[in-house]
Design a protein around this motif. Sequence first.
Motif, PDB file in Angstrom:
ATOM      1  N   SER A  52      -8.594 -29.544  24.442  1.00 25.17           N
ATOM      2  CA  SER A  52      -8.708 -28.085  24.458  1.00 25.17           C
ATOM      3  C   SER A  52      -9.364 -27.589  23.183  1.00 25.17           C
ATOM      4  CB  SER A  52      -7.328 -27.437  24.622  1.00 25.17           C
ATOM      5  OG  SER A  52      -6.518 -27.724  23.498  1.00 25.17           O
ATOM      6  N   GLU A  53      -9.750 -26.326  23.181  1.00 27.92           N
ATOM      7  CA  GLU A  53     -10.303 -25.670  22.007  1.00 27.92           C
ATOM      8  C   GLU A  53     -10.166 -24.165  22.198  1.00 27.92           C
ATOM      9  OE1 GLU A  53     -14.254 -27.304  22.139  1.00 27.92           O
ATOM     10  OE2 GLU A  53     -15.058 -25.528  23.140  1.00 27.92           O
ATOM     11  N   PRO A  54     -10.380 -23.359  21.150  1.00 21.72           N
ATOM     12  CA  PRO A  54     -10.296 -21.906  21.319  1.00 21.72           C
ATOM     13  C   PRO A  54     -11.307 -21.409  22.352  1.00 21.72           C
ATOM     14  CG  PRO A  54     -10.231 -22.471  19.003  1.00 21.72           C
ATOM     15  CD  PRO A  54     -10.574 -23.738  19.738  1.00 21.72           C
ATOM     16  N   ASP A  55     -10.884 -20.493  23.162  1.00 19.82           N
ATOM     17  CA  ASP A  55     -11.757 -19.952  24.192  1.00 19.82           C
ATOM     18  C   ASP A  55     -12.905 -19.166  23.561  1.00 19.82           C
ATOM     19  OD1 ASP A  55     -11.730 -19.299  27.327  1.00 19.82           O
ATOM     20  OD2 ASP A  55     -12.397 -17.526  26.236  1.00 19.82           O
ATOM     21  N   TRP A  56     -14.132 -19.362  24.096  1.00 14.27           N
ATOM     22  CA  TRP A  56     -15.304 -18.706  23.510  1.00 14.27           C
ATOM     23  C   TRP A  56     -15.229 -17.187  23.641  1.00 14.27           C
ATOM     24  CZ3 TRP A  56     -18.893 -15.593  26.043  1.00 14.27           C
ATOM     25  CH2 TRP A  56     -18.763 -15.534  27.434  1.00 14.27           C
ATOM     26  N   TYR A  57     -14.572 -16.709  24.673  1.00 11.55           N
ATOM     27  CA  TYR A  57     -14.495 -15.271  24.915  1.00 11.55           C
ATOM     28  C   TYR A  57     -13.409 -14.616  24.080  1.00 11.55           C
ATOM     29  CZ  TYR A  57     -14.322 -10.866  27.502  1.00 11.55           C
ATOM     30  OH  TYR A  57     -14.345  -9.537  27.848  1.00 11.55           O
ATOM     31  N   GLU A  78      -7.087 -17.270  22.773  1.00 10.41           N
ATOM     32  CA  GLU A  78      -6.735 -17.992  23.983  1.00 10.41           C
ATOM     33  C   GLU A  78      -7.208 -19.445  23.891  1.00 10.41           C
ATOM     34  OE1 GLU A  78      -4.954 -16.705  26.404  1.00 10.41           O
ATOM     35  OE2 GLU A  78      -4.880 -14.693  25.502  1.00 10.41           O
ATOM     36  N   THR A  79      -6.669 -20.298  24.724  1.00 13.86           N
ATOM     37  CA  THR A  79      -7.010 -21.723  24.719  1.00 13.86           C
ATOM     38  C   THR A  79      -7.848 -22.068  25.942  1.00 13.86           C
ATOM     39  OG1 THR A  79      -4.962 -22.260  23.556  1.00 13.86           O
ATOM     40  CG2 THR A  79      -6.100 -24.071  24.676  1.00 13.86           C
ATOM     41  N   TYR A  80      -8.921 -22.835  25.711  1.00 17.22           N
ATOM     42  CA  TYR A  80      -9.764 -23.303  26.809  1.00 17.22           C
ATOM     43  C   TYR A  80      -9.480 -24.778  27.064  1.00 17.22           C
ATOM     44  CZ  TYR A  80     -13.803 -24.341  29.712  1.00 17.22           C
ATOM     45  OH  TYR A  80     -14.608 -24.741  30.749  1.00 17.22           O
TER      46      TYR A  80
END
Length: 220
Positions: free
Chosen positions: A134-139, A143-145
Amino acid sequence: MKIITGLLSLSLLAGCSSHAQTQTQTQTQKGNFKAPWDEWYFTFSTPKALPAQVTLVKLLDTDGYGYVFQTIDQPQGDSVGKWDSHNGLGSSPFNKAKAPPQMIKFCWDSIIDKKVYETTLFFLPDTQNKMTSSEPDWYNAKETYYFRYLVIGLAPEGKVRVWLKNNGNPDLLQSSTKITTVSGKDLDMCKGVTKSDFTYDYDDDIKAFIKDKKYPYGSW
């Protein structure tokens, strides 16, 4: 969903048939792919005006569960000439599993080729590890992506590609995935499995798109 417990080899998973969506627990060795999500999703994509229909999907995941899908989200796509950097959809109400895939085998009708294809995908740990990362959500960085959205591209000549959706960036091609596609007399699981009548002529939108183009209408 009917659940059956018992021994199920890869060959049996590939060759068995069912009249309902089925999840089967197997004695396949489990991998160390603890997922931070409840479900992952797979969708299909086709080039613009070069349609295909997926008729049957069988999947074996890393927890040793086998799935049979006969209700399937059908391919959608707008790529022209070559695959776009973003293909397919995100989540799906039908195409989903609990643990990353070991193998996916599916039947599909290529409308543009007027052929039935049978494709087998074998996934290596690099894909499975990526799907559990996972990584931080681009938007929204709060949030987590999770890399839990798999896209399978279906193109003329039975060409298949596999990507992971990539957090707003171009899709990640899963080049290590072993892809085998057969048709005609080499069909096994997919012999006699079709929902298409290839005696009909192309629809008008397909005719308009392929006019003056050379088959296979792009580089896939």
